[in-house]
Design a protein around this motif. Structure first.
Motif, short mmCIF file in Angstrom:
data_model
loop_
_atom_site.label_atom_id
_atom_site.label_comp_id
_atom_site.label_asym_id
_atom_site.label_seq_id
_atom_site.Cartn_x
_atom_site.Cartn_y
_atom_site.Cartn_z
N PHE A 1 0.95 -1.06 -0.03
CA PHE A 1 0.12 0.03 0.09
C PHE A 1 0.90 1.28 0.02
CE2 PHE A 1 -2.75 -2.86 2.50
CZ PHE A 1 -3.86 -3.16 1.21
N PHE A 2 1.18 1.87 -1.04
CA PHE A 2 1.80 3.07 -1.06
C PHE A 2 1.08 4.49 -1.17
CE2 PHE A 2 3.84 -0.44 -3.31
CZ PHE A 2 4.80 -0.54 -2.52
N ASN A 3 0.07 4.71 -0.48
CA ASN A 3 -0.84 5.90 -0.01
C ASN A 3 0.19 6.82 0.46
OD1 ASN A 3 -2.05 3.04 0.22
ND2 ASN A 3 -4.25 4.31 0.38
N ASN A 4 -0.13 8.11 0.48
CA ASN A 4 0.64 9.11 1.06
C ASN A 4 0.21 8.73 2.60
OD1 ASN A 4 1.46 10.76 -1.11
ND2 ASN A 4 -0.72 11.30 -1.28
N ILE A 5 1.42 9.07 3.36
CA ILE A 5 1.18 9.11 4.70
C ILE A 5 1.96 10.22 5.57
CG2 ILE A 5 2.16 7.48 6.98
CD1 ILE A 5 2.07 5.09 5.19
N ILE A 6 1.31 10.57 6.43
CA ILE A 6 1.58 11.70 7.31
C ILE A 6 1.80 10.94 8.79
CG2 ILE A 6 1.45 13.84 8.67
CD1 ILE A 6 0.09 14.93 6.00
N PHE A 7 3.31 10.90 9.12
CA PHE A 7 3.49 10.33 10.44
C PHE A 7 4.03 11.55 11.47
CE2 PHE A 7 6.92 7.30 12.59
CZ PHE A 7 6.06 6.96 13.34
N TYR A 8 3.35 11.38 12.72
CA TYR A 8 3.57 12.45 13.49
C TYR A 8 3.76 12.00 14.99
CZ TYR A 8 -1.54 11.85 14.49
OH TYR A 8 -2.68 11.47 14.90
N SER A 9 4.22 12.75 15.77
CA SER A 9 4.45 12.55 17.14
C SER A 9 5.18 13.72 17.71
CB SER A 9 5.60 11.31 17.42
OG SER A 9 5.83 11.21 18.66
N SER A 10 4.96 13.68 18.96
CA SER A 10 5.69 14.76 19.96
C SER A 10 7.03 14.49 20.12
CB SER A 10 4.74 14.87 21.44
OG SER A 10 4.87 13.82 21.87
N GLU A 11 7.38 13.39 19.81
CA GLU A 11 8.88 12.87 19.70
C GLU A 11 9.32 13.15 18.46
OE1 GLU A 11 9.50 9.15 21.79
OE2 GLU A 11 7.88 9.39 22.74
N PHE A 12 9.32 14.09 17.84
CA PHE A 12 9.40 14.49 16.35
C PHE A 12 10.95 14.00 15.96
CE2 PHE A 12 11.03 17.73 13.02
CZ PHE A 12 10.44 17.25 11.91
N GLU A 13 11.75 14.41 16.82
CA GLU A 13 13.40 14.06 16.29
C GLU A 13 13.52 12.62 16.43
OE1 GLU A 13 15.61 16.19 15.18
OE2 GLU A 13 14.24 17.92 15.60
N LYS A 14 13.06 11.97 17.29
CA LYS A 14 12.92 10.34 17.16
C LYS A 14 12.35 9.75 15.90
CE LYS A 14 11.78 6.16 19.79
NZ LYS A 14 11.56 5.81 21.27
N ILE A 15 11.28 9.98 15.50
CA ILE A 15 10.58 9.65 14.29
C ILE A 15 11.24 10.18 13.00
CG2 ILE A 15 8.49 9.30 15.53
CD1 ILE A 15 7.02 11.61 13.83
N LYS A 16 11.91 11.28 13.10
CA LYS A 16 12.51 11.65 12.06
C LYS A 16 13.87 10.60 11.45
CE LYS A 16 14.62 15.65 12.05
NZ LYS A 16 14.97 17.14 12.01
N SER A 17 14.44 10.24 12.58
CA SER A 17 15.69 9.44 12.52
C SER A 17 15.19 8.00 11.94
CB SER A 17 16.17 8.81 13.82
OG SER A 17 15.62 8.17 14.84
N PHE A 18 13.74 7.52 11.91
CA PHE A 18 13.51 6.22 11.31
C PHE A 18 13.53 6.27 9.69
CE2 PHE A 18 10.31 6.06 15.08
CZ PHE A 18 10.95 5.77 15.71
N ASN A 19 13.62 7.28 9.13
CA ASN A 19 13.62 7.53 7.53
C ASN A 19 12.89 6.26 6.86
OD1 ASN A 19 15.72 9.40 7.61
ND2 ASN A 19 17.42 7.94 8.27
N LEU A 20 11.65 6.50 7.09
CA LEU A 20 10.68 5.70 6.60
C LEU A 20 10.38 6.06 5.02
CD1 LEU A 20 8.19 5.25 9.38
CD2 LEU A 20 9.72 3.61 8.56
#
Length: 194
Positions: A87-106
């Motif tokens: 499934f290649f739909n557009n995804i907006i992934f968010y969190s209050s731990e922004f720096e952490k989720i940025k590092s996932f490089n999804l």
């Protein structure tokens, strides 16, 4: 004619969704689309990947989904499973731990701070939504242009047929073609027809 814009929102805090949903509906409506926003309920998360997720234009996914209300799965793991299912739909992934989720490089995933999920002029969230809507509008515009061109050729064919082919002859040929088609369908097995 307005097009529907479907959003699947995966968030364990329905109050947060409620605080944004009405403004998001208005924003999408102002862009000429009919917004349809579905919040995934707690009991639905385990089976969400069994659905045909291709019907959604956008996923909004929170990172922390395991606050005792969903499962032990994080938004990151869910996104990985969504992509594994192709499934290649557009995804907006968010969190209050922004720096952490940025590092996932999804791959193919837009990342925002939870505080940015607000409908305000010129913020990143609205810019992303506007970009997705514009992209969908451009695609549908191209489909409309293609259909318009096909219709022009259909009209030319009809004009030529009217000028050069008597109605009786055309109807006779059409009936014969339909008869042959029906005969070939009758001969096919259930599996071939399926």
């Amino acid at each position: 004619m307005q097009l529907e814009y479907r959003i699947l929102w995966i968030e364990d805090d329905p109050d947060f969704v409620d605080s944004v949903k009405e403004d998001l509906n208005d924003f999408i409506s102002e862009k000429g689309f009919i917004p349809i926003i579905k919040l995934v309920k707690k009991e639905e998360l385990k089976t969400i990947l069994d659905e045909n997720l291709r019907v959604y234009d956008l996923f909004l996914i929170d990172y922390k989904l395991s606050a005792g209300s969903y499962s032990q799965e994080s938004g990151e793991k869910l996104i990985e499973r969504i992509r594994q299912k192709k499934f290649f739909n557009n995804i907006i992934f968010y969190s209050s731990e922004f720096e952490k989720i940025k590092s996932f490089n999804l791959p193919g995933v837009f990342v925002l701070d939870r505080g940015a999920i607000l409908v305000e002029d010129e913020n990143d969230f609205c810019s992303m939504i506007a970009f997705f809507l514009e992209k969908d509008m451009n695609l549908n515009t191209m489909r409309g242009i293609a259909m318009s061109e096909v219709a022009k050729y259909d009209q030319k064919i009809i004009t030529i047929l009217k000028e050069h082919c008597p109605k009786e002859k055309l109807c006779e040929v059409t009936k014969e073609g339909v008869k042959k088609f029906n005969e070939s369908v009758q001969k096919k097995s259930v599996n071939k027809l399926w």
